[in-house]
Design an enzyme around this catalytic site. Structure first.
Site, PDB file in Angstrom:
ATOM      1  N   SER A   1     -26.013   3.406  11.966  1.00  0.00           N
ATOM      2  CA  SER A   1     -24.707   2.761  11.860  1.00  0.00           C
ATOM      3  C   SER A   1     -23.685   3.671  12.507  1.00  0.00           C
ATOM      4  O   SER A   1     -23.899   4.886  12.601  1.00  0.00           O
ATOM      5  CB  SER A   1     -24.336   2.559  10.385  1.00  0.00           C
ATOM      6  OG  SER A   1     -22.972   2.186  10.229  1.00  0.00           O
TER       7      SER A   1
ATOM      8  N   TYR B   1     -23.300   5.157   1.562  1.00  0.00           N
ATOM      9  CA  TYR B   1     -23.853   4.524   2.758  1.00  0.00           C
ATOM     10  C   TYR B   1     -23.769   5.468   3.953  1.00  0.00           C
ATOM     11  O   TYR B   1     -24.776   5.691   4.650  1.00  0.00           O
ATOM     12  CB  TYR B   1     -23.104   3.228   3.056  1.00  0.00           C
ATOM     13  CG  TYR B   1     -23.566   2.526   4.305  1.00  0.00           C
ATOM     14  CD1 TYR B   1     -24.767   1.823   4.321  1.00  0.00           C
ATOM     15  CD2 TYR B   1     -22.803   2.562   5.468  1.00  0.00           C
ATOM     16  CE1 TYR B   1     -25.200   1.178   5.477  1.00  0.00           C
ATOM     17  CE2 TYR B   1     -23.226   1.914   6.620  1.00  0.00           C
ATOM     18  CZ  TYR B   1     -24.421   1.229   6.617  1.00  0.00           C
ATOM     19  OH  TYR B   1     -24.843   0.594   7.763  1.00  0.00           O
TER      20      TYR B   1
END
Length: 275
Positions: A135, A148
């Site tokens: 990501s 995350y």
């Protein structure tokens, strides 16, 4: 000749888009799902090329058996795509440690367990490509997604190290870092810790609200991301890191420039520690 892809998490999002694109391009896909209904839906895409595999990537004991069965029944795995994962949102102080453990179990330990199961075959054959979907949150940070980002920073570091370890065996490793795409990441797939501390209301509530409102309206198209990944695995010189999306490009460039400016500003202190 088409390749055999092993893609984790093909029931939706990037995994489904990539599996569909790979099948259209003439490849075969062994795709992991967590339920029989999802397995049937995936197989229905193309019975000759879509091969569902029931697997939860946190079940380490089951992974080796699934990979062994795929290679026995379908042949050598050419491309591994670690796509299975989810997002956690919550202010760190409010978020239970168990939620962090679960985030890392799926996003980091699950990916590494699959890599370890696939690697012996790739190493024996002296070829293969491992693609880890990370990501832009593995290069930059935003409020409310500490767990995350931590998991994606970890997977970025593992991927980069692995790319160096496997280079002598002609095995490529690429960390693919998408920006904001129209997947379920910020919608039904996201785990959100409940709010508890009023001091964070002013700074975090607008962030949470904006993330919910933008879900499904992000600039990135998963189908275009799938085509980019197919180009990546066809490349003779694939990169160790690949950003996807103009937002990821702009945000990561800004973050790197800021980091370099900070390094320069503190250079004298950094050098002062040498004996």
């Amino acid at each position: 000749m088409g390749k055999l892809f092993f893609i984790t998490g093909v029931s939706s999002g990037f995994g489904r888009a990539l599996a569909q694109a790979a099948i259209v391009a003439g490849h075969r896909v062994a795709g992991t799902v967590r339920g029989t209904e999802q397995a049937s839906a995936f197989a229905a895409l193309d019975p000759a090329h879509a091969h569902p595999q029931l697997l939860d990537v946190t079940d380490s004991a089951a992974i080796e058996a699934v990979v062994a069965r795929v290679e026995r029944e379908l042949g050598p795995i050419d491309v591994l795509v670690n796509n299975a994962g989810y997002g956690h949102e919550g202010v760190l102080e409010e978020s239970p440690l168990d939620e962090m453990r679960r985030q890392f179990d799926v996003n980091v330990f699950g990916a590494v367990a699959v890599i370890k199961a696939v690697l012996p075959g790739m190493r024996r054959r002296r070829q293969g490509h491992i693609v880890n979907i990370t990501s832009m949150g593995g290069a930059i940070t935003m409020p409310g997604i500490a767990y995350y980002c931590g998991s994606k920073f970890a997977l970025e570091g593992i991927s980069d190290t692995l790319s160096k370890e496997l280079a002598p065996f002609n095995i490529a490793v690429t960390a693919v870092a998408p920006g904001s795409f129209r997947t379920d990441w910020a919608g039904r797939s996201m785990v959100r810790s409940p709010r508890a501390i009023g001091d964070y209301d002013a700074s975090f509530e607008p962030v949470r609200r904006a993330r919910i409102e933008k879900s499904g309206k992000q600039p990135g198209d998963p189908a275009r991301a799938a085509q980019a990944i197919l180009r990546l695995v066809d490349s003779e010189s694939p990169p160790a890191h690949l950003l996807l999306g103009s937002d990821a490009l702009a945000l990561v460039r800004t973050a790197l420039a800021g980091r370099m400016a900070e390094i320069d500003a503190w250079e004298a202190v950094t050098r002062s520690t040498d004996g």
